[in-house]
Each structure stands twice: as C-alpha cells, then as structure tokens.
Design a protein around this motif. Sequence first.
Motif, PDB file in Angstrom:
ATOM      1  N   ASP A   1      51.753  59.528 -14.822  1.00 52.16           N
ATOM      2  CA  ASP A   1      51.025  58.957 -15.610  1.00 52.16           C
ATOM      3  C   ASP A   1      51.800  58.410 -16.973  1.00 52.16           C
ATOM      4  O   ASP A   1      51.169  57.950 -17.865  1.00 52.16           O
ATOM      5  CB  ASP A   1      49.967  59.662 -16.009  1.00 52.16           C
ATOM      6  N   ASP A   2      53.129  58.304 -17.021  1.00 53.00           N
ATOM      7  CA  ASP A   2      53.864  57.988 -17.914  1.00 53.00           C
ATOM      8  C   ASP A   2      54.553  56.725 -17.336  1.00 53.00           C
ATOM      9  O   ASP A   2      55.627  56.575 -16.693  1.00 53.00           O
ATOM     10  CB  ASP A   2      55.211  58.772 -18.214  1.00 53.00           C
ATOM     11  N   PRO A   3      54.155  55.693 -18.077  1.00 53.82           N
ATOM     12  CA  PRO A   3      54.455  54.289 -17.615  1.00 53.82           C
ATOM     13  C   PRO A   3      55.978  53.558 -17.905  1.00 53.82           C
ATOM     14  O   PRO A   3      56.836  53.363 -17.064  1.00 53.82           O
ATOM     15  CB  PRO A   3      53.599  53.100 -18.315  1.00 53.82           C
ATOM     16  N   THR A   4      56.487  54.625 -18.992  1.00 53.48           N
ATOM     17  CA  THR A   4      58.023  54.248 -18.996  1.00 53.48           C
ATOM     18  C   THR A   4      58.861  55.165 -17.917  1.00 53.48           C
ATOM     19  O   THR A   4      59.890  54.579 -17.466  1.00 53.48           O
ATOM     20  CB  THR A   4      58.244  54.956 -20.417  1.00 53.48           C
ATOM     21  N   LEU A   5      58.580  56.389 -17.751  1.00 55.47           N
ATOM     22  CA  LEU A   5      59.173  56.992 -16.335  1.00 55.47           C
ATOM     23  C   LEU A   5      59.097  56.110 -15.175  1.00 55.47           C
ATOM     24  O   LEU A   5      60.162  55.977 -14.594  1.00 55.47           O
ATOM     25  CB  LEU A   5      58.836  58.420 -16.381  1.00 55.47           C
ATOM     26  N   LEU A   6      57.707  55.836 -15.084  1.00 50.19           N
ATOM     27  CA  LEU A   6      57.738  54.981 -13.689  1.00 50.19           C
ATOM     28  C   LEU A   6      58.677  53.639 -13.784  1.00 50.19           C
ATOM     29  O   LEU A   6      59.357  53.640 -12.567  1.00 50.19           O
ATOM     30  CB  LEU A   6      56.246  54.384 -13.635  1.00 50.19           C
ATOM     31  N   ASP A   7      58.584  53.072 -14.872  1.00 53.08           N
ATOM     32  CA  ASP A   7      59.482  51.824 -14.858  1.00 53.08           C
ATOM     33  C   ASP A   7      61.068  52.125 -14.627  1.00 53.08           C
ATOM     34  O   ASP A   7      61.834  51.472 -13.861  1.00 53.08           O
ATOM     35  CB  ASP A   7      59.081  51.107 -16.153  1.00 53.08           C
ATOM     36  N   VAL A   8      61.334  53.195 -15.453  1.00 52.50           N
ATOM     37  CA  VAL A   8      62.918  53.679 -15.447  1.00 52.50           C
ATOM     38  C   VAL A   8      63.357  53.984 -13.921  1.00 52.50           C
ATOM     39  O   VAL A   8      64.119  53.608 -13.441  1.00 52.50           O
ATOM     40  CB  VAL A   8      63.158  54.732 -16.315  1.00 52.50           C
ATOM     41  N   LEU A   9      62.455  54.987 -13.307  1.00 51.76           N
ATOM     42  CA  LEU A   9      62.826  55.307 -11.787  1.00 51.76           C
ATOM     43  C   LEU A   9      62.562  54.144 -10.856  1.00 51.76           C
ATOM     44  O   LEU A   9      63.592  54.085 -10.236  1.00 51.76           O
ATOM     45  CB  LEU A   9      61.729  56.243 -11.586  1.00 51.76           C
ATOM     46  N   ALA A  10      61.631  53.347 -10.932  1.00 48.38           N
ATOM     47  CA  ALA A  10      61.552  52.287 -10.022  1.00 48.38           C
ATOM     48  C   ALA A  10      62.753  51.365 -10.297  1.00 48.38           C
ATOM     49  O   ALA A  10      63.241  50.873  -9.212  1.00 48.38           O
ATOM     50  CB  ALA A  10      59.964  51.573 -10.457  1.00 48.38           C
ATOM     51  N   ARG A  11      62.951  50.958 -11.437  1.00 49.60           N
ATOM     52  CA  ARG A  11      64.354  49.808 -11.632  1.00 49.60           C
ATOM     53  C   ARG A  11      65.557  50.708 -11.283  1.00 49.60           C
ATOM     54  O   ARG A  11      66.502  49.918 -10.311  1.00 49.60           O
ATOM     55  CB  ARG A  11      64.454  49.792 -12.954  1.00 49.60           C
ATOM     56  N   ALA A  12      65.728  51.984 -11.321  1.00 53.79           N
ATOM     57  CA  ALA A  12      66.871  52.602 -10.933  1.00 53.79           C
ATOM     58  C   ALA A  12      66.902  52.709  -9.294  1.00 53.79           C
ATOM     59  O   ALA A  12      68.172  52.417  -8.747  1.00 53.79           O
ATOM     60  CB  ALA A  12      66.822  53.965 -11.492  1.00 53.79           C
ATOM     61  N   LEU A  13      66.034  52.900  -8.703  1.00 54.67           N
ATOM     62  CA  LEU A  13      66.012  52.944  -7.109  1.00 54.67           C
ATOM     63  C   LEU A  13      65.947  51.667  -6.366  1.00 54.67           C
ATOM     64  O   LEU A  13      66.668  51.479  -5.579  1.00 54.67           O
ATOM     65  CB  LEU A  13      64.508  53.600  -6.705  1.00 54.67           C
ATOM     66  N   THR A  14      65.321  50.578  -7.219  1.00 55.66           N
ATOM     67  CA  THR A  14      65.381  49.174  -6.820  1.00 55.66           C
ATOM     68  C   THR A  14      67.112  48.738  -6.844  1.00 55.66           C
ATOM     69  O   THR A  14      67.625  48.028  -6.133  1.00 55.66           O
ATOM     70  CB  THR A  14      64.660  48.313  -7.683  1.00 55.66           C
ATOM     71  N   ARG A  15      67.701  49.031  -8.131  1.00 55.31           N
ATOM     72  CA  ARG A  15      69.190  48.809  -8.105  1.00 55.31           C
ATOM     73  C   ARG A  15      69.916  49.328  -6.883  1.00 55.31           C
ATOM     74  O   ARG A  15      71.007  48.679  -6.674  1.00 55.31           O
ATOM     75  CB  ARG A  15      69.681  48.937  -9.413  1.00 55.31           C
ATOM     76  N   ARG A  16      69.400  50.372  -6.489  1.00 56.32           N
ATOM     77  CA  ARG A  16      70.282  51.093  -5.389  1.00 56.32           C
ATOM     78  C   ARG A  16      69.680  50.726  -4.012  1.00 56.32           C
ATOM     79  O   ARG A  16      70.154  51.093  -2.732  1.00 56.32           O
ATOM     80  CB  ARG A  16      70.002  52.603  -5.453  1.00 56.32           C
ATOM     81  N   GLY A  17      68.794  49.619  -3.890  1.00 62.35           N
ATOM     82  CA  GLY A  17      68.567  48.896  -2.805  1.00 62.35           C
ATOM     83  C   GLY A  17      67.189  49.358  -2.116  1.00 62.35           C
ATOM     84  O   GLY A  17      66.958  49.222  -0.968  1.00 62.35           O
ATOM     85  N   TYR A  18      66.612  50.385  -2.777  1.00 64.08           N
ATOM     86  CA  TYR A  18      65.431  51.067  -2.213  1.00 64.08           C
ATOM     87  C   TYR A  18      64.066  49.984  -2.580  1.00 64.08           C
ATOM     88  O   TYR A  18      64.195  49.486  -3.579  1.00 64.08           O
ATOM     89  CB  TYR A  18      65.170  52.211  -2.764  1.00 64.08           C
ATOM     90  N   SER A  19      63.041  50.156  -1.484  1.00 55.78           N
ATOM     91  CA  SER A  19      61.735  49.175  -2.037  1.00 55.78           C
ATOM     92  C   SER A  19      60.905  50.334  -2.569  1.00 55.78           C
ATOM     93  O   SER A  19      60.852  51.502  -2.187  1.00 55.78           O
ATOM     94  CB  SER A  19      61.049  48.702  -0.811  1.00 55.78           C
ATOM     95  N   VAL A  20      60.187  50.117  -3.595  1.00 55.74           N
ATOM     96  CA  VAL A  20      59.656  50.910  -4.520  1.00 55.74           C
ATOM     97  C   VAL A  20      58.196  50.417  -4.762  1.00 55.74           C
ATOM     98  O   VAL A  20      57.958  49.558  -5.187  1.00 55.74           O
ATOM     99  CB  VAL A  20      60.134  51.372  -5.843  1.00 55.74           C
ATOM    100  N   VAL A  21      57.082  51.454  -4.680  1.00 55.97           N
ATOM    101  CA  VAL A  21      55.913  51.027  -5.308  1.00 55.97           C
ATOM    102  C   VAL A  21      55.449  52.293  -6.362  1.00 55.97           C
ATOM    103  O   VAL A  21      55.918  53.461  -6.290  1.00 55.97           O
ATOM    104  CB  VAL A  21      54.510  51.081  -4.327  1.00 55.97           C
TER     105      VAL A  21
END
Length: 173
Positions: free
Chosen positions: A9-29
Amino acid sequence: MTDFLIVDDDPTLLDVLARALTRRGYSVVTAQEATQAMELFETHIPQHVCLDLKLEHGSTLDLIETMKQMHPSCKIVMLTAYASIATAVDAVKKGAIQYLCKPVDIEQILGAFAEEAGPADIKETPTNPRRLEWEHIQQVLHKNQGNISVTARELGMHRRTLQRKLQKRPVKE
C-alpha cells in the motif's frame, strides 16, 4: 506470464521495487490493494509475488493460500514492517517461501527468492525480554483475530494499556 507481482500500500516502495526489477530485466506488475492484486494475479500469472502483510483493509495472509491453490509453482515472499513470530509461522505454513522485515532492498528480495525457506540462523545472544513480550502479545492478538478487548483480558491487562503497547514499534533483536 509475468515475472513479479508486487503488492504494497506504499506507492513509493512499489515504484522503487518495480523500477529496480525492471532495470534487471524482469517484467513487473504492481497492486496497492488485495482485490487489485488478485485480478492481476489471475490475468498475469506471476512467477514471484512480493506481498505486504498489512494493507489498508487488513492482513494478506489469506491471499497466500489462495494464490498457491491457483498456481502452486508461484513463489511468494511476505514483506512486513510489523514482524512477529506468529505471522511469520502463519505465512510459511500457508505457502510463503520467506518472510522479510522492512526496510528491505532489492538484493534481499531477490536473495529470498533464490534461497527459498532454509533453516533459520540460530543466534547466540538471548532475545530481549521486551521483544519476547511484544511477540507474545502479537501471538495472542492473532489467536483472537485482532480483538483488542479479548486479548487484553487474556493477557490480564487493561485494554488501553494493550493499545499503547501495540502502538509502539517492536524492540530490535
């Protein structure tokens, strides 16, 4: 098929984790609530789920069982800022492979998925008595399904005293 579903429920954490995983080549929702998480889980069929224990509308422990029944091969890691032994045991019993205490970084999350649930490290130092008290309160509260009045009676303390204790953060181990 998606690599990761992150539910918090923390939008900041969601954004940080999603960007970090995307940079590593993962698809994220990502999802901020349980109903949205289940819709995304059904449509994207993620291989990995990072699930926050407490969302705005309650605990997500029941989602673990539902997700594991729908897709048994899915790996789930529980994240929480309110760690307790009772919820850790419940999460693992229901199918989570790891239980991580916030704050966490992306390396810890990826490491949790890589190593899965292994034997816990046994500490040489005894647990702080205030930490033990906090964990005991959490166990009794969980057993009473979050009912403060019943928990206070069972613990032999005033309801207001219990509420004050619950507002405090757990003592570091």
